[in-house]
Enzyme design. Sequence first.
Site, PDB file in Angstrom:
ATOM      1  N   GLY A  49      40.760  49.496  47.680  1.00 15.02           N
ATOM      2  CA  GLY A  49      40.369  48.852  47.407  1.00 15.02           C
ATOM      3  C   GLY A  49      41.168  47.631  48.240  1.00 15.02           C
ATOM      4  O   GLY A  49      42.003  47.047  47.521  1.00 15.02           O
ATOM      5  N   SER A  50      40.011  46.479  48.010  1.00 17.90           N
ATOM      6  CA  SER A  50      40.911  44.875  47.878  1.00 17.90           C
ATOM      7  C   SER A  50      41.846  44.770  45.846  1.00 17.90           C
ATOM      8  O   SER A  50      41.980  43.907  46.236  1.00 17.90           O
ATOM      9  CB  SER A  50      39.886  44.295  48.417  1.00 17.90           C
ATOM     10  OG  SER A  50      39.729  43.760  49.453  1.00 17.90           O
ATOM     11  N   THR A  51      41.591  45.917  45.536  1.00 21.22           N
ATOM     12  CA  THR A  51      41.887  45.385  43.800  1.00 21.22           C
ATOM     13  C   THR A  51      43.478  45.369  44.273  1.00 21.22           C
ATOM     14  O   THR A  51      44.286  45.144  42.981  1.00 21.22           O
ATOM     15  CB  THR A  51      41.376  46.154  43.225  1.00 21.22           C
ATOM     16  OG1 THR A  51      40.950  47.298  43.489  1.00 21.22           O
ATOM     17  CG2 THR A  51      40.008  45.715  42.288  1.00 21.22           C
ATOM     18  N   LEU A  52      44.005  46.402  44.909  1.00 17.34           N
ATOM     19  CA  LEU A  52      45.017  47.119  45.411  1.00 17.34           C
ATOM     20  C   LEU A  52      46.193  45.387  45.789  1.00 17.34           C
ATOM     21  O   LEU A  52      47.359  44.735  46.180  1.00 17.34           O
ATOM     22  CB  LEU A  52      45.456  47.392  46.275  1.00 17.34           C
ATOM     23  CG  LEU A  52      46.830  47.730  46.359  1.00 17.34           C
ATOM     24  CD1 LEU A  52      47.092  49.303  45.282  1.00 17.34           C
ATOM     25  CD2 LEU A  52      47.449  48.456  47.814  1.00 17.34           C
ATOM     26  N   LYS A  53      45.100  44.323  46.486  1.00 19.54           N
ATOM     27  CA  LYS A  53      45.964  42.743  46.813  1.00 19.54           C
ATOM     28  C   LYS A  53      46.417  42.151  45.417  1.00 19.54           C
ATOM     29  O   LYS A  53      47.340  41.356  45.781  1.00 19.54           O
ATOM     30  CB  LYS A  53      44.814  42.056  47.122  1.00 19.54           C
ATOM     31  CG  LYS A  53      43.910  42.509  48.858  1.00 19.54           C
ATOM     32  CD  LYS A  53      42.780  42.088  49.088  1.00 19.54           C
ATOM     33  CE  LYS A  53      42.207  41.989  50.501  1.00 19.54           C
ATOM     34  NZ  LYS A  53      40.731  41.460  51.010  1.00 19.54           N
TER      35      LYS A  53
END
Length: 724
Positions: free
Chosen positions: A325-329
């Site tokens: 999810g968004s932690t890869l951003k």
Amino acid sequence: MKQIKRKIKESNPFRNRKYIAIMLYIFCFILFFSVFSRFAWIMVTGEVNGENLVSNVHKLYTRNNVLRANRGTIYDSSGNPIAMDANTYKMIAVLTDDWSTPKRPIHIQEPEAVAEVLARHLSMSETELLDRLTKDSSQVEFGSAGNNLTYEIVSNIEEDLEKEELTGITFEEKKSRLYPNGTFASHTVGLAQRDAENEEDQSLKGVLGLEKEYDEILRGEDGYIEYQRDRFGYVIPNQEIEEVLPTDGNDIQLTLDRRMQIFLESIVEDVEEEHAPEVLTATLMHAKTGEILATTQRPTFNATSKEGIDQTWQNYLVEYQFEPGSTLKVMTLAAAIQEGTFKPYDYYKSGKIEVGGELIRDVKPEGWGYISYLEGLARSSNVGFVHQTEKMGYDVWETYLDNFGFGQPTGISLPNEYSGSNPYATLSQQANTAFGQGISVTPIQMLRAFSAITNDGKMVEPHLVKKIVDTQTGEEDIFQPEESDAVISKETADQALEYLTETVYSDVGTAQGYAVEGFEIGAKTGTAQMVGYNGRYLSGGSNYIYSVVGMGPVEDPELIFYVTVQQPELNGVGHGSYVVRKVFNPVMKRALEYYSSEETVTDFEETPERMENVIQENTQTVIETLTSEEKEFSIIGSGDTIVQQYPATDAELNESDRIMLMTNGAMTLPDLTGWSKSDVLKLSEMTGVEVIIKGEGFVNSQDLAPHSFIESETELTVTLSPNG
């Protein structure tokens, strides 16, 4: 007349006897020659029917004892034992005289006297012991009371029996592995145990975690001693004894910080009890060296009692594949900054975007109107990050994903590490990776990638082993951390970390609740959809993987803390991020206080008394010290060395705290009179004993006598009353 004489001559019996005698002589000669030849053959070859007689005689009168090597000890970063060998003994009574000789009786001859001696050392009455010693059996054992005995107890029993010239009691030694800290990074440290299907094999084998990965280094090499004995079993004097000494296994010192590990376990335990997540992982890593300072997961198990071991054998640090999810951003942001496509104050229309025929939406489907890309980072806008990958080009973005190590194992010293995957086939798949969907990772891969942000653009190698010590020579093989080539520049890393503070301190940041008082951190949250059995994403309820990564202090990052929580029971908190906060906030604050150079204590502050580290200290010495300090304490066990303590080292020590100390060897039950309910529960946690609590208040009775021997499967009932 001549005919009559001829007939008499032909029927002469003496002539017949002569022929018979000749035949007998010939037969005896053949028989003797056969026997002689057989003996001659045996003398020359030493074999009968393929059996080597010399070898068989040698085996008959030769005693060959295996000298067991000690398995190496695993220590934490401060030198406290996490996993260590323990010799325990099982008592056996020989009742039959079939194995005795007149000169050397080895069976019970005086059961009453033997029972009287044993009752001095075991938690069994003389009546119970005598009942066992007079059974109609060849030999008997004594259940839990006669199992897992320490060397000290065995020595005392043998000394008393020898004084009174009593026979019939023998002891069977066995190796076991002691994990004195209970639940302590259990899946990572692992397990070593004997083969349950081969009782004769007493060697320990690593079957999980570091115990398995470093099995050859830890286990050492057994030796042996070989000597001759006579037919009565006595050692033949003046013989040459062949002996090969065992080579003990090497010791391993880990990077785990005992203070942080124990604190992390306690926080995660509370969260599990309240929210029962399907999977929870939490790992604290040093931002510049890659040292894993603390790591845990749920479900897990108590390594001391083995409670919970059947829930899962997977080590989620390396065997948990999920869409982040968004932690890869964090990585998308860094790549965009490096490529010059991230313009923080340029505006775009949020809400939705179509890529490859698929509609990609923000968490707020209608969007927030036109916002800057920096605000898009703070709000965790999927659309804003898809724009970044479109601008840099999907081929370029794929190269960054490869360079950050996704789809590749980290090589950390743990078995069964998964590689993750990145299909990256269709246009929509490529776009989805911008916000961590359609790509699978492991927690350790994410930590490695995050380290590029805190380490001037270079990823560090996450590791658990600080050094390996040769127990024979004392030589140390110290781990030297490796860095990758720069994935991004130092300037990009610094800028990315600075931008990540927006998610924490901006009025619209998704990580506002993760701020740590007294420290500035950068953070990124994530709420990842989960793929169901039908290949479709689940929705509704808490069917998500909630996560956060925090890095700090921003001015000079020391720590990376990454937490994931899958499908928790929300229990009224509204969103899974609140569950993640319950783990992240207290642990990150404590870690920053420990590791930040800015931590100071003024002269006006009264320093609270803290629990000293007594692990590996002599039991009697600790008892004398605590007695002189007038501290309230209880000893669990009859061994001579402390192997587990409560409260933990450096924990604040209040006057009301009861100190509990577990020794090596067999566990014994303290006198619980006056104990509080919380004290009893802590005892249960330390020992694995199942406790049934009746009433409220303080303990006034217990169904097992004080100083009874207990095991993890023991059931204890205590009764509480307001007056104790």
